[in-house]
Design an enzyme around this catalytic site. Structure first.
Site, PDB file in Angstrom:
ATOM      1  N   HIS A  33       0.825  -1.197   0.000  1.00  0.00           N
ATOM      2  CA  HIS A  33       0.000   0.000   0.000  1.00  0.00           C
ATOM      3  C   HIS A  33       0.866   1.257   0.000  1.00  0.00           C
ATOM      4  O   HIS A  33       1.537   1.564   0.992  1.00  0.00           O
ATOM      5  CB  HIS A  33      -0.898  -0.022   1.235  1.00  0.00           C
ATOM      6  CG  HIS A  33      -1.849   1.114   1.320  1.00  0.00           C
ATOM      7  ND1 HIS A  33      -1.798   2.066   2.322  1.00  0.00           N
ATOM      8  CD2 HIS A  33      -2.884   1.465   0.530  1.00  0.00           C
ATOM      9  CE1 HIS A  33      -2.770   2.930   2.155  1.00  0.00           C
ATOM     10  NE2 HIS A  33      -3.447   2.600   1.071  1.00  0.00           N
ATOM     11  N   GLU A  60       1.437  -0.379  -5.069  1.00  0.00           N
ATOM     12  CA  GLU A  60       0.274   0.458  -5.355  1.00  0.00           C
ATOM     13  C   GLU A  60       0.645   1.922  -5.537  1.00  0.00           C
ATOM     14  O   GLU A  60       1.093   2.568  -4.589  1.00  0.00           O
ATOM     15  CB  GLU A  60      -0.750   0.362  -4.217  1.00  0.00           C
ATOM     16  CG  GLU A  60      -2.033   1.100  -4.539  1.00  0.00           C
ATOM     17  CD  GLU A  60      -2.645   1.824  -3.350  1.00  0.00           C
ATOM     18  OE1 GLU A  60      -3.838   2.145  -3.440  1.00  0.00           O
ATOM     19  OE2 GLU A  60      -1.932   2.101  -2.366  1.00  0.00           O
ATOM     20  N   ASP A  62      -1.018   5.590  -6.280  1.00  0.00           N
ATOM     21  CA  ASP A  62      -2.213   6.422  -6.462  1.00  0.00           C
ATOM     22  C   ASP A  62      -1.885   7.485  -7.503  1.00  0.00           C
ATOM     23  O   ASP A  62      -0.824   8.110  -7.439  1.00  0.00           O
ATOM     24  CB  ASP A  62      -2.598   7.096  -5.145  1.00  0.00           C
ATOM     25  CG  ASP A  62      -3.063   6.100  -4.105  1.00  0.00           C
ATOM     26  OD1 ASP A  62      -3.667   5.093  -4.484  1.00  0.00           O
ATOM     27  OD2 ASP A  62      -2.817   6.340  -2.905  1.00  0.00           O
ATOM     28  N   HIS A  75      -0.983  10.167  -2.931  1.00  0.00           N
ATOM     29  CA  HIS A  75      -2.255   9.675  -2.398  1.00  0.00           C
ATOM     30  C   HIS A  75      -3.366  10.685  -2.605  1.00  0.00           C
ATOM     31  O   HIS A  75      -4.515  10.321  -2.835  1.00  0.00           O
ATOM     32  CB  HIS A  75      -2.127   9.355  -0.912  1.00  0.00           C
ATOM     33  CG  HIS A  75      -3.403   8.892  -0.297  1.00  0.00           C
ATOM     34  ND1 HIS A  75      -4.084   7.781  -0.751  1.00  0.00           N
ATOM     35  CD2 HIS A  75      -4.146   9.386   0.727  1.00  0.00           C
ATOM     36  CE1 HIS A  75      -5.176   7.609  -0.038  1.00  0.00           C
ATOM     37  NE2 HIS A  75      -5.248   8.572   0.856  1.00  0.00           N
ATOM     38  N   GLU A 169      -4.476   3.453  -8.623  1.00  0.00           N
ATOM     39  CA  GLU A 169      -5.795   3.970  -8.262  1.00  0.00           C
ATOM     40  C   GLU A 169      -6.018   5.321  -8.935  1.00  0.00           C
ATOM     41  O   GLU A 169      -5.175   6.218  -8.833  1.00  0.00           O
ATOM     42  CB  GLU A 169      -5.945   4.139  -6.755  1.00  0.00           C
ATOM     43  CG  GLU A 169      -7.320   4.682  -6.371  1.00  0.00           C
ATOM     44  CD  GLU A 169      -7.493   4.958  -4.888  1.00  0.00           C
ATOM     45  OE1 GLU A 169      -8.470   5.664  -4.530  1.00  0.00           O
ATOM     46  OE2 GLU A 169      -6.654   4.487  -4.086  1.00  0.00           O
TER      47      GLU A 169
END
Length: 341
Positions: A33, A60, A62, A75, A169
């Site tokens: 994450h 991951e 973002d 993020h 994301e």
């Protein structure tokens, strides 16, 4: 014994009548994450490298957009909390107050900077009071682009002889679309350029918004994951019918982890039916985000009184794996890999 056609046929028929051997279930994936964000500043190549070294299967990033349309990895599009932008006098006039997804936020925003300007900033730990060890790495790293993260994953896959994927994301896609910076086609084009335009490619595209997942589904074959928090959400994950409806526009479901294993009176309770319902609908389940510090754990799993101390996070990992999840997000991918066994 002489093998005749009749004997061969009888043997084949007997074998075909035996119950099919169960295929071993693939082991759950560990998704780093924002990188190894419990140990290094989030969304930095330094953090992603550590996550890969610790055994993460996916890293991951973002994705937010710059003024000139480049995907940068943060993020949030507000970057004062994770960079040194507030201390840079040349950007003082860029401070602004904006309404993003209904919330008024004051700070500095990626969409007000070109990529070249963003690259002059340095990353820092978002939670220095909790993660003092990570804060020691402040100022060492730039903000990476999505391409840089993909390039890292590919290089490390080749070096280590195992596949490392990326799990991007789309952050606030409706907001960015309102600025004339729609994300979906840009991301679909990037996935094609990176050789990730297939359901078997090591990539999942995730989002908290339904419409962008539907839109990008017509532009790429990459797998999509619907993210859902424990509070109000645009989709229903409390019923089998609601979960089945998600399968019309996604291949996976990313629930906040207590939706899979709820907390009951400060302890972990029995697993809900979410995983079984999702699997029945053909959806993979990748809950988020398991963190080791006391402040993020149920009361009965905490050790000591300091919020930054690590509690019994293994209990959470093991409960989620026992519930049958197909993977999970963690700020401490090394701990997740160890718990997976």
């Amino acid at each position: 014994m002489k093998i005749t056609r009749r004997t061969f046929a009888a043997t084949t028929a007997a074998l075909s009548a035996l119950p099919a051997m169960a295929q071993p279930k693939p082991r759950p994936i560990v998704i780093a994450h924002r990188g190894a964000s419990g140990e290094r500043p989030e969304h930095t190549l330094l953090g992603y490298r550590l996550a890969i070294a610790e055994g993460a299967d996916f890293i991951e990033p973002d994705l937010c957009l710059t003024k000139d349309g480049h995907f940068v990895v943060r993020h949030e599009n507000e970057i004062a909390g994770t960079t040194d932008v507030a201390s840079r006098p040349e950007f003082a006039a860029r401070k602004a107050t904006k309404v993003i997804d209904g919330q008024s936020i004051t700070g500095w925003f990626t969409e007000d900077f070109t990529l070249a300007e963003i690259k002059t900033l340095r990353a820092r730990e978002r939670l220095p009071a909790l993660r003092a060890g990570s804060a020691k790495f402040d100022g060492q790293e730039q903000i990476p682009t999505y391409q840089e993260v993909v390039d890292l994953a590919k290089a490390e896959s080749k070096r280590l002889g195992r596949t490392i994927g990326t799990y991007p994301e789309m952050k606030h896609p409706s907001y960015f679309a309102g600025l004339g910076l729609p994300m979906e086609q840009r991301l679909a084009d990037a996935l094609k350029a990176y050789g990730l335009n297939s359901k078997s490619a090591p990539v999942f595209v995730q989002c908290f918004e339904v419409a962008p997942l539907k839109t990008i589904g017509a532009m790429t074959k990459a797998r999509r994951v619907m993210l859902v928090g424990s509070g109000a959400a645009p989709v229903d994950v409390k019923s089998a019918a609601g979960i089945k409806a998600i399968s019309a526009f996604a291949e996976g479901l990313g629930p906040e982890w207590p939706l899979v294993v709820p907390t009951v009176e400060g302890r972990l309770g029995p697993a809900t039916s979410l995983v079984a319902d999702a699997h029945a609908a053909g959806l993979a389940v990748h809950p988020w985000t398991v963190r080791a510090e006391n402040v993020f754990l149920p009361l009965k799993l905490r050790k000591g009184t300091a919020p930054a101390d690590h509690g019994d996070v293994d209990a959470v990992y093991k409960a989620l794996f026992a519930a049958g999840v197909d993977g999970l997000f963690s700020d401490f991918p090394g701990l997740a890999v160890k718990a997976r066994g």
